[in-house]
Design a protein around this motif. Structure first.
Motif, mmCIF file in Angstrom:
data_model
loop_
_atom_site.group_PDB
_atom_site.id
_atom_site.type_symbol
_atom_site.label_atom_id
_atom_site.label_comp_id
_atom_site.label_asym_id
_atom_site.label_seq_id
_atom_site.Cartn_x
_atom_site.Cartn_y
_atom_site.Cartn_z
ATOM 1 N N LEU A 256 30.938 -53.993 -11.969
ATOM 2 C CA LEU A 256 30.800 -55.459 -11.928
ATOM 3 C C LEU A 256 29.435 -55.875 -12.469
ATOM 4 C CD1 LEU A 256 32.744 -57.666 -10.900
ATOM 5 C CD2 LEU A 256 31.411 -57.715 -8.789
ATOM 6 N N LEU A 257 28.408 -55.107 -12.140
ATOM 7 C CA LEU A 257 27.069 -55.372 -12.678
ATOM 8 C C LEU A 257 27.076 -55.296 -14.204
ATOM 9 C CD1 LEU A 257 23.926 -55.602 -12.395
ATOM 10 C CD2 LEU A 257 23.903 -53.106 -12.271
ATOM 11 N N TRP A 258 27.699 -54.267 -14.752
ATOM 12 C CA TRP A 258 27.780 -54.124 -16.211
ATOM 13 C C TRP A 258 28.567 -55.276 -16.831
ATOM 14 C CZ3 TRP A 258 25.584 -51.528 -20.008
ATOM 15 C CH2 TRP A 258 26.228 -51.467 -21.231
ATOM 16 N N GLN A 259 29.651 -55.687 -16.172
ATOM 17 C CA GLN A 259 30.507 -56.739 -16.708
ATOM 18 C C GLN A 259 29.759 -58.058 -16.857
ATOM 19 O OE1 GLN A 259 33.668 -56.337 -17.720
ATOM 20 N NE2 GLN A 259 33.910 -58.492 -18.284
ATOM 21 N N TYR A 260 28.921 -58.392 -15.893
ATOM 22 C CA TYR A 260 28.257 -59.697 -15.916
ATOM 23 C C TYR A 260 26.861 -59.653 -16.522
ATOM 24 C CZ TYR A 260 31.961 -61.718 -13.107
ATOM 25 O OH TYR A 260 33.184 -62.189 -12.679
ATOM 26 N N ALA A 261 26.192 -58.508 -16.457
ATOM 27 C CA ALA A 261 24.814 -58.431 -16.947
ATOM 28 C C ALA A 261 24.719 -57.980 -18.396
ATOM 29 C CB ALA A 261 23.992 -57.487 -16.062
ATOM 30 N N ALA A 262 25.673 -57.174 -18.866
ATOM 31 C CA ALA A 262 25.544 -56.583 -20.207
ATOM 32 C C ALA A 262 26.653 -56.958 -21.170
ATOM 33 C CB ALA A 262 25.475 -55.057 -20.078
ATOM 34 N N VAL B 276 15.850 -44.049 -26.224
ATOM 35 C CA VAL B 276 16.157 -44.840 -25.027
ATOM 36 C C VAL B 276 15.872 -46.308 -25.326
ATOM 37 C CG1 VAL B 276 15.759 -45.095 -22.554
ATOM 38 C CG2 VAL B 276 15.520 -42.848 -23.617
ATOM 39 N N ASN B 277 16.800 -46.950 -25.992
ATOM 40 C CA ASN B 277 16.678 -48.377 -26.317
ATOM 41 C C ASN B 277 18.068 -48.940 -26.551
ATOM 42 O OD1 ASN B 277 17.346 -47.836 -29.177
ATOM 43 N ND2 ASN B 277 15.291 -46.914 -29.232
ATOM 44 N N ASP B 278 18.129 -50.247 -26.798
ATOM 45 C CA ASP B 278 19.417 -50.924 -26.937
ATOM 46 C C ASP B 278 20.173 -50.487 -28.185
ATOM 47 O OD1 ASP B 278 18.834 -52.223 -24.640
ATOM 48 O OD2 ASP B 278 18.558 -54.209 -25.510
ATOM 49 N N LEU B 279 19.455 -50.118 -29.237
ATOM 50 C CA LEU B 279 20.134 -49.710 -30.469
ATOM 51 C C LEU B 279 20.989 -48.472 -30.230
ATOM 52 C CD1 LEU B 279 20.680 -49.944 -33.477
ATOM 53 C CD2 LEU B 279 18.561 -48.676 -33.910
ATOM 54 N N ASN B 280 20.498 -47.535 -29.456
ATOM 55 C CA ASN B 280 21.281 -46.331 -29.173
ATOM 56 C C ASN B 280 22.537 -46.670 -28.380
ATOM 57 O OD1 ASN B 280 21.927 -43.643 -29.211
ATOM 58 N ND2 ASN B 280 20.491 -43.056 -27.612
ATOM 59 N N ALA C 194 26.179 -60.084 -23.840
ATOM 60 C CA ALA C 194 25.249 -59.784 -24.932
ATOM 61 C C ALA C 194 25.779 -58.663 -25.819
ATOM 62 C CB ALA C 194 23.885 -59.406 -24.363
ATOM 63 N N LEU C 195 26.369 -57.650 -25.214
ATOM 64 C CA LEU C 195 26.908 -56.538 -25.999
ATOM 65 C C LEU C 195 28.038 -56.992 -26.903
ATOM 66 C CD1 LEU C 195 27.047 -53.489 -26.584
ATOM 67 C CD2 LEU C 195 28.608 -53.281 -24.640
ATOM 68 N N SER C 196 28.895 -57.863 -26.402
ATOM 69 C CA SER C 196 29.999 -58.370 -27.219
ATOM 70 C C SER C 196 29.484 -59.117 -28.436
ATOM 71 C CB SER C 196 30.887 -59.279 -26.365
ATOM 72 O OG SER C 196 31.911 -59.853 -27.135
ATOM 73 N N SER C 197 28.474 -59.953 -28.250
ATOM 74 C CA SER C 197 27.894 -60.687 -29.381
ATOM 75 C C SER C 197 27.254 -59.735 -30.390
ATOM 76 C CB SER C 197 26.862 -61.690 -28.869
ATOM 77 O OG SER C 197 27.437 -62.616 -27.964
ATOM 78 N N ASP C 198 26.536 -58.731 -29.890
ATOM 79 C CA ASP C 198 25.897 -57.760 -30.785
ATOM 80 C C ASP C 198 26.936 -57.011 -31.616
ATOM 81 O OD1 ASP C 198 23.399 -58.440 -29.869
ATOM 82 O OD2 ASP C 198 23.349 -56.864 -28.345
ATOM 83 N N LEU C 199 28.005 -56.546 -30.964
ATOM 84 C CA LEU C 199 29.018 -55.780 -31.681
ATOM 85 C C LEU C 199 29.739 -56.635 -32.722
ATOM 86 C CD1 LEU C 199 30.596 -53.645 -28.804
ATOM 87 C CD2 LEU C 199 29.022 -52.894 -30.579
#
Length: 392
Positions: A126-132, A323-327, A135-140
Motif C-alpha cells: 500500500l505504501l508503494w501504491q500511494y507513494a511511488a 542506488v538511485n531512481d534511474l536504476n 510518479a513511476l507511472s509518469s516516468d515510464l
C-alpha cells in the motif's frame, strides 16, 4: 532503380512505430514480478490459512473436548466445554504442590492473528501504491514515449537521406552533409538524456522501494518472533487441566477442582504454524534478492539504445552509484519491455550488426538502415581519393 527505391521506402515505412499508442500503455506493470509474487504469498497465504482454520471450526464443532464427570447433565457438560474454551488456561502443579497457570490463548487467537498478519503484510504494498506508483507511472510513460520517438526520428532521418540521394546528382553533397551531421552531433536527444541523468540524481523512488522491502523484512522477523515465542510454547500440548469451580457450577459440591480437556484442533494449529514459518522463510531470500538488484546496473537495455545516434548515456560514463531512481526505472522498463516497441527493433539491429560483413562501419541504427536501404554506410573509396586530390 525506381523499384529498388520504392522497396526501400516501404521497408523504412514498415520500420516506423505507431505515433499514438495511448490505450496500449494503460497496462503498465507498476510492480516488479518478484515483488508481486512476494505480495501475493505474504498476504494471500495467511488468508488461506485463516480460511482453513475457520472451515475446520465450523465443520467440526467445538474446538475442545472436555472429559466431564459421568454424573454431569448435558447442560453442565456443555457449560464446561464453553467455560474451558473461554478461559483456555492450563493449571499444573509444581514441585511444591502449588498450582501454576499457563495461558493457551494462541489457539483461540489463531484465525484473528492470521488476519492481522495479512493486513500488516499488505501495508508495504500500500505504501508503494500511494507513494511511488503515481510518479513511476509518469516516468515510464514519458521515457517509453521518448525512446520510441527517438527510434522513429532515426528512421525518418534515413528516409530523408534516401530522398537526398535520389534528388542529388552529385554524390559529394550527400556524403558531405552526412559527415558534417555526424561530427557536429545534430542527432542528439538532450531532453531524454538529461531527464535520465536527472533521475540518476534523484532518490525518492529508490528510498520508497528500500522502505517497502525493509518493512517486509521487519514484519517477517516479527512474525518469526511471535510464532517462536507464543506458538512454540503450546505447539505440542494437546491436553490441559481446566478449572470449573465458578459460575454455574460454583455451588456444586461434587464438582472436581480440575478436569482434563483435549484440543481437537491441535493438528490444524501445528499445520498453520509450520506452514507460516516455511512460507516466510522462503520469502526472505527473495526479498533480499530484490534489495541486491539495486546494487548493480541493468545495462543491457541502455546498451541496446546506444544504437540511436548520439545516445551515449553509457559511453560517457554517466552511470555512477546504482542506488538511485534511474536504476529503479530501468528495472521497471525491463518489466514493461513489451510496451517498449523500439527495443525489439533495436535488439534485432544489434544482432544483425554482429553478423554483417561491414559491422566496423555500423555504429547506429541510422547506419544499419542506410545499408538496408541500398546506401553505403561509409563514403566510397573513389570519392575519398577524389576529395584528397582536390584538397592535398
Amino acid at each position: 532503380m525506381s523499384l529498388a527505391h520504392t522497396a526501400a521506402e516501404y521497408m523504412l515505412s514498415d520500420a516506423l512505430l505507431p505515433s499514438y499508442r495511448g490505450p496500449h500503455l494503460k497496462g503498465l506493470r507498476l510492480e516488479l514480478p518478484l515483488d508481486r509474487m512476494v505480495k501475493f504469498v505474504a498476504v494471500g497465504f495467511p488468508l488461506l490459512l485463516m480460511s482453513l482454520a475457520f472451515a475446520q471450526e465450523f465443520s467440526s464443532g467445538s474446538p475442545i473436548s472436555c472429559f466431564s464427570p459421568s454424573n454431569f447433565s448435558v447442560r453442565q457438560a456443555a457449560y464446561v466445554d464453553s467455560s474451558c474454551w473461554d478461559s483456555l488456561v492450563h493449571h499444573e502443579q509444581d514441585e511444591q504442590g502449588q498450582y501454576q497457570t499457563k495461558s493457551l490463548w494462541p489457539h483461540k487467537a489463531l484465525p484473528y492473528s492470521l488476519l492481522a498478519l495479512a493486513v500488516v503484510m499488505y501495508l508495504p504494498a500500500l505504501l508503494w501504491q500511494y507513494a511511488a506508483v503515481p510518479a513511476l507511472s509518469s516516468d515510464l510513460l514519458f521515457i517509453i514515449s521518448e525512446l520510441d520517438k527517438s527510434y522513429n526520428r532515426s528512421i525518418r532521418l534515413v528516409q530523408h537521406m534516401v530522398k537526398i540521394r535520389q534528388k542529388s546528382s552529385d554524390p559529394h553533397v550527400f556524403w558531405d552533409e552526412l559527415e558534417k551531421a555526424r561530427k557536429e552531433r545534430y542527432f542528439e536527444f538532450p531532453l531524454l538524456e538529461r531527464y535520465l541523468a536527472c533521475k540518476q540524481r534523484s532518490h525518492s523512488l529508490v528510498a520508497t522501494y528500500l522502505l517497502r522491502n525493509t518493512l517486509l523484512l521487519l514484519i517477517t522477523s516479527a512474525t518469526f518472533l511471535y510464532l517462536g515465542h507464543f506458538h512454540l510454547d503450546v505447539f505440542f500440548q494437546e491436553e490441559f487441566s481446566c478449572s470449573i469451580k465458578g459460575g454455574f457450577l460454583s455451588n456444586e459440591a461434587h464438582v472436581p477442582d480440575l478436569i482434563t480437556c483435549r484440543l481437537t484442533f491441535l493438528s490444524v494449529f501445528q499445520t498453520v504454524s509450520f506452514s507460516s514459518v516455511a512460507a516466510y522463510t522462503l520469502l526472505v531470500p527473495v526479498i533480499l534478492y530484490n534489495l541486491t538488484r539495486l546494487c548493480r546496473w541493468d545495462k543491457r537495455l541502455l546498451s541496446v539504445y546506444e544504437m540511436l545516434p548520439a545516445f551515449d548515456l553509457l559511453s560517457r560514463k554517466m552511470l555512477g552509484c546504482p542506488v538511485n531512481d534511474l536504476n529503479v526505472i530501468l528495472l521497471f522498463l525491463r518489466a514493461n519491455i513489451s510496451e517498449l516497441l523500439s527495443f525489439s527493433w533495436l535488439s534485432v539491429v544489434c544482432v544483425l550488426k554482429d553478423t554483417t560483413s561491414q559491422k566496423h562501419n555500423i555504429d547506429t541504427v541510422v547506419d544499419f538502415m542506410t545499408l538496408l536501404a541500398g546506401l553505403e554506410p561509409s563514403k566510397p573509396k573513389h570519392l575519398t581519393h577524389r576529395v584528397c586530390e582536390e584538397h592535398p
